[in-house]
Each structure stands twice: as structure tokens, then as C-alpha cells.
Design an enzyme around this catalytic site. Structure first.
Site, PDB file in Angstrom:
ATOM      1  N   ASP A 195      40.298  46.696  40.217  1.00  0.00           N
ATOM      2  CA  ASP A 195      41.179  46.931  41.716  1.00  0.00           C
ATOM      3  C   ASP A 195      41.286  48.667  41.769  1.00  0.00           C
ATOM      4  OD1 ASP A 195      41.270  44.527  41.650  1.00  0.00           O
ATOM      5  OD2 ASP A 195      43.488  44.270  41.263  1.00  0.00           O
ATOM      6  N   ARG A 231      33.566  41.618  45.434  1.00  0.00           N
ATOM      7  CA  ARG A 231      34.037  42.743  44.587  1.00  0.00           C
ATOM      8  C   ARG A 231      33.420  42.983  43.338  1.00  0.00           C
ATOM      9  NH1 ARG A 231      39.558  43.778  44.448  1.00  0.00           N
ATOM     10  NH2 ARG A 231      38.816  44.838  42.715  1.00  0.00           N
ATOM     11  N   ASP A 285      39.586  34.877  44.473  1.00  0.00           N
ATOM     12  CA  ASP A 285      39.610  35.762  43.359  1.00  0.00           C
ATOM     13  C   ASP A 285      39.257  34.777  42.113  1.00  0.00           C
ATOM     14  OD1 ASP A 285      40.342  38.060  41.830  1.00  0.00           O
ATOM     15  OD2 ASP A 285      42.127  37.968  42.750  1.00  0.00           O
TER      16      ASP A 285
END
Ligand SMILES: *[C@@H]1O[C@H](CO)[C@@H](O)[C@H](O)[C@H]1NC(C)=O
Length: 437
Positions: free
Chosen positions: A219, A215, A158
Site C-alpha cells: 500500500d 495490485r 483484496d
């Protein structure tokens, strides 16, 4: 100007960590804790659902025993909130001992013993998004070594609490550090989310060289609004995103939320269909101990999975947005096959959509179509045959389409997957109620 600094750095540093190590030739499949279980660390009042080794063991058991593993769902992935707030005396990350009393290496053995793989989470920055110890630049090597020593197979990296310059350096350094461990570890980079997801801030060529997946966008949440927002963003930006994908390098629109609280059956099929079109990772975040049969059937739909896992690995595209709020998506597949998804954004009633394969750019010829969610087969389709589909509100009709000759050669179609050589029998059923020729 942050972006100028990044561009300058990009030109200067050598980015040679080619990650073409044979991993993730098709999009990863598995289960991840985050969307459903978040940062629930209250094992006193919520022992069944808190982030703990028990949760991951129970999910691994379900994957291994309920038919998921055979379909390709193989990764069990820990997200944020697994760590102790303190590193150990050697500076290594360690799990919170009350919730992971056996340690991560033992959990990895438990998962490997069931034929599955274990993923873990870390953050390029000062802290993880939830405030646990981050992986600053000087900690990258030791953290990669620690994960490899535990038997980790997948890292979600992340990007909270870091700046673009640190991210540019750090995501590259972690790629090299993982390779240097000698252990094959799939590498998922959240980097694009933190720099807007699009060129010129994101260089997808570079990203594909250093990460197996990334990603791109925010989210996912447990709602149809969230799924639609993601589909819109990926489709509106498909000219930048679609060419970036291919074997070993995947865009990640985030987890499958099928089986939770936010989607109807129609909407769950729509998520599965669109994730197959997008060649997206099929990483569920749900409670595998409590899944209703319709969610299970959608997530275990063999043809939808095979389409997602097509070995050519070409991401699909949105072809059309009709004024009627019907959208058509298309993805080319191996064996001269393809898939079409007809998505309704309507909120009134099933819509009758009239079209032909020729109108959707198909070449002249004879085709058959297998309706992925009803199991019926449509035969005798010529490219010019006009047909009508009935598409439910917020639902899809998903067709797997192949040249007619192919079905004459053999009644069965073989997909050559890296995981399982799945075999599908196409029933010679009459067209179902969804399809009127
Ligand atoms: C993107 O990265 C690739 C691979 O590192 C590099 O060759 C290319 O020049 C970069 N493109 C831009 C616009 O910076």
C-alpha cells in the site's frame, strides 16, 4: 510447500475466464477512499470524513462539478469498512446501516446520475483486512450477484485472511462469477501483493486473463519515501512487470496521493509523471473538497493524463540510472510520439543534466518536445542535438516528444481516447527556463 501446491493446482484447473470484455482499454481513472480516509468509522466525532454514503456522494459531486469527469476521472471507489459486521438472513453482504442508510443501490443511482461509476471493496478470505465479513469460496457467487444487483461497476478484491491455494481458486472464481452476472464490472485483484508480486509465484499471463488490473506491491502511504519505494520496486522488476501490461490489463502501483500532506509540489509532479510512464491507474485518494491549486493543476494536467491514457497501452521503462542520481524513464506512445521523464533523486539543488535524444536511443531525425509541466515547446531538436535540463531535487522534467514533421502537418495533436477525444494545442513558445538548447 505452498508454492508447489499452487503450481500443481494451476496445471489442473481450467482457467478460461477470459476477461476481455472491453473494459479498461486504458487505465482506470477516479477516486478511492482508502489512503486518505482509511477506516474512519467515527461518524459521531468526524461526520465529514467518516466512511459513509455522504463521503462518497460529496466526492462524486466534486468529480462531476469540478472538471474531473471530463478529464476521465469517472470511478468513485469504496474501500474497506463499508460493511455491516453481519451478513443478512439470505447470507448477503450489507452496508453498515447507520453510515449507509440509503443502501448501496441508492448510492449507485446517485453516482450514475452524475455520469460516474461506482466501485466497491471485498476480500478473498475469512475477513476483510480490517475485520469485516470476508468472501470465502462459497460466498463468491452470492457476493458477485449482490454487487451486480446494486449496480456496481468496479470491484477491488483484496486478499487478507486467505492462503495461496484459496487465492488461486478464489480470484479465478470471482472473475467467472462477475462475468456470469452479465454486468460489466471492472475487476481489480490484490492477489499478487499476497504472493510476493513476482514470478514464479505470480503468473502475469494468467492474471491478465482474469483481472483488468492488479495490485503488485504494498500500500502507498502519504510520503515521498513511499512513492520512491514503489517507483524503485516497479523499476527494479520492470522486466517481469512491464510486458504484463496492455489494454484491459494493468499493473497498479496504488493510489495518487497528490493533494494530501506528504508531497511537495515537485514530488507531486514526480508521482504524476511516473504514474503516466507506468501506465498506472490514476485513482486519487485525497479530499476533493480541499485541494490546493497546485495539486489540482498537476492532477488535471491534460497532457500528463493523455500520456497515461495512450491507446497503445504500452507501459514505459526506466532507461538509465546515472551516478549523478538522475534517472531517465521512457514510454512509447501513439503517433510515433514518446515521453521522457528525467527524475532527480538528489537532495541538494537543481541539477544540470546534459544529454541528447540519440544517447537515449532515439532514431536520427528532427523532433519537437513539449514540456508537460511548464507548457513550453522545444523546437529544432535533432537526435544529435546536445541539450541541458535543469531538474529540481525530487522533481522531474517531463517531455512529450514527437517527430517535427507531425507538427508541420497540423498545429494540434489529437489523442484518440476511449473517454474523450482530447485536443491539445502546442504553443510555439520559446524554450522555458527549464530548457537550454
Ligand atoms: C501461466 O498462465 C497461462 C494462462 O493460464 C498458462 O498458459 C501458462 O502455462 C502459465 N505459466 C506458468 C509458468 O505456469
Amino acid at each position: 510447500m505452498e508454492s508447489l501446491a499452487v503450481t500443481a493446482l494451476l496445471a489442473l484447473i481450467s482457467l478460461t475466464a477470459a476477461l476481455d470484455n472491453g473494459l479498461l482499454k486504458t487505465p482506470p481513472m477516479g477516486w478511492m477512499a482508502w489512503e486518505r480516509f482509511r477506516c474512519d468509522i467515527d461518524c459521531k466525532d468526524d461526520p465529514e470524513n467518516c466512511i459513509s454514503e455522504d463521503l462518497f456522494k460529496r466526492m462524486a459531486e466534486r468529480l462531476a462539478e469540478d472538471g474531473w469527469k471530463e478529464l476521465g476521472y469517472e470511478y468513485v471507489i469504496i474501500d474497506d469498512c463499508w460493511m455491516s459486521l453481519l451478513r443478512d438472513e439470505q447470507g448477503r453482504l450489507q452496508p453498515e446501516p447507520s453510515r449507509f442508510p440509503g443502501g448501496i443501490a441508492q448510492l449507485a443511482r446517485y453516482i450514475h446520475d452524475r455520469g460516474l461509476k461506482l466501485g466497491i471493496y471485498a476480500d478473498m478470505g475469512t475477513y476483510t483486512c480490517m475485520g469485516f465479513p470476508g468472501t470465502t469460496l462459497e460466498k463468491i457467487e452470492i457476493d458477485a450477484q449482490t454487487f451486480a444487483s446494486w449496480g456496481i461497476d468496479y470491484l477491488k478484491f483484496d486478499g487478507c485472511y486467505s492462503n495461496p491455494v484459496e487465492q488461486l481458486l478464489g480470484y479465478n472464481m470471482m472473475s467467472k462469477a462477475l462475468i456470469a452476472t452479465g454486468r460489466p464490472i471492472a475487476y481489480s485483484c490484490s492477489w499478487p501483493v499476497y504472493v510476493g508480486g513476482l514470478p514464479p509465484n505470480v503468473n502475469y499471463t494468467l492474471l491478465g486473463d482474469i483481472c483488468h488490473l492488479w495490485r503488485n506491491y504494498y500500500d502507498i502511504q502519504d510520503s515521498w519515501d513511499s512513492v520512491q519505494d514503489i517507483i524503485n520496486w516497479f523499476s527494479n522488476n520492470q522486466d517481469d512487470l512491464q510486458p504484463a501490461a496492455g489494454p484491459g490489463r494493468w499493473n497498479d502501483p496504488d493510489m495518487l496521493i497528490i493533494g494530501n500532506f506528504g508531497l511537495s509540489v515537485e514530488q507531486a509532479r514526480s508521482q504524476m509523471a511516473l504514474w503516466a510512464i507506468m501506465a498506472a491507474p490514476l485513482i486519487m485518494s485525497n479530499d476533493l473538497r480541499n485541494l490546493d491549486n497546485s495539486a489540482r493543476a498537476i492532477l488535471q494536467n491534460r497532457v500528463a493524463i493523455a500520456i497515461n491514457q495512450d491507446p497503445m497501452g504500452i507501459q514505459g521503462r526506466r532507461l538509465l540510472q546515472e551516478k549523478s542520481h538522475i534517472e531517465v524513464y521512457w514510454r512509447p506512445l501513439s503517433h510515433s510520439a514518446s515521453t521522457l521523464v528525467f527524475l532527480s533523486r538528489r537532495t541538494d539543488m537543481p541539477y544540470l543534466y546534459h544529454t541528447s535524444l540519440a544517447k537515449l536511443n532515439y532514431e536520427a531525425g528532427n523532433y519537437e518536445a513539449y514540456d508537460v509541466f511548464t507548457g513550453s515547446t522545444v523546437t529544432g531538436l535533432n537526435a544529435n542535438t546536445e541539450f541541458t535540463l535543469s531538474i529540481n531535487p525530487s522533481g522531474v522534467v517531463m517531455w512529450y516528444i514527437y517527430p517535427e514533421q507531425q507538427s508541420k502537418d497540423t498545429e494540434t495533436l489529437y489523442y484518440h481516447q476511449h473517454k474523450t477525444a482530447s485536443q491539445f494545442t502546442f504553443h510555439r513558445a520559446k524554450p522555458g527556463h527549464h530548457t537550454v538548447l
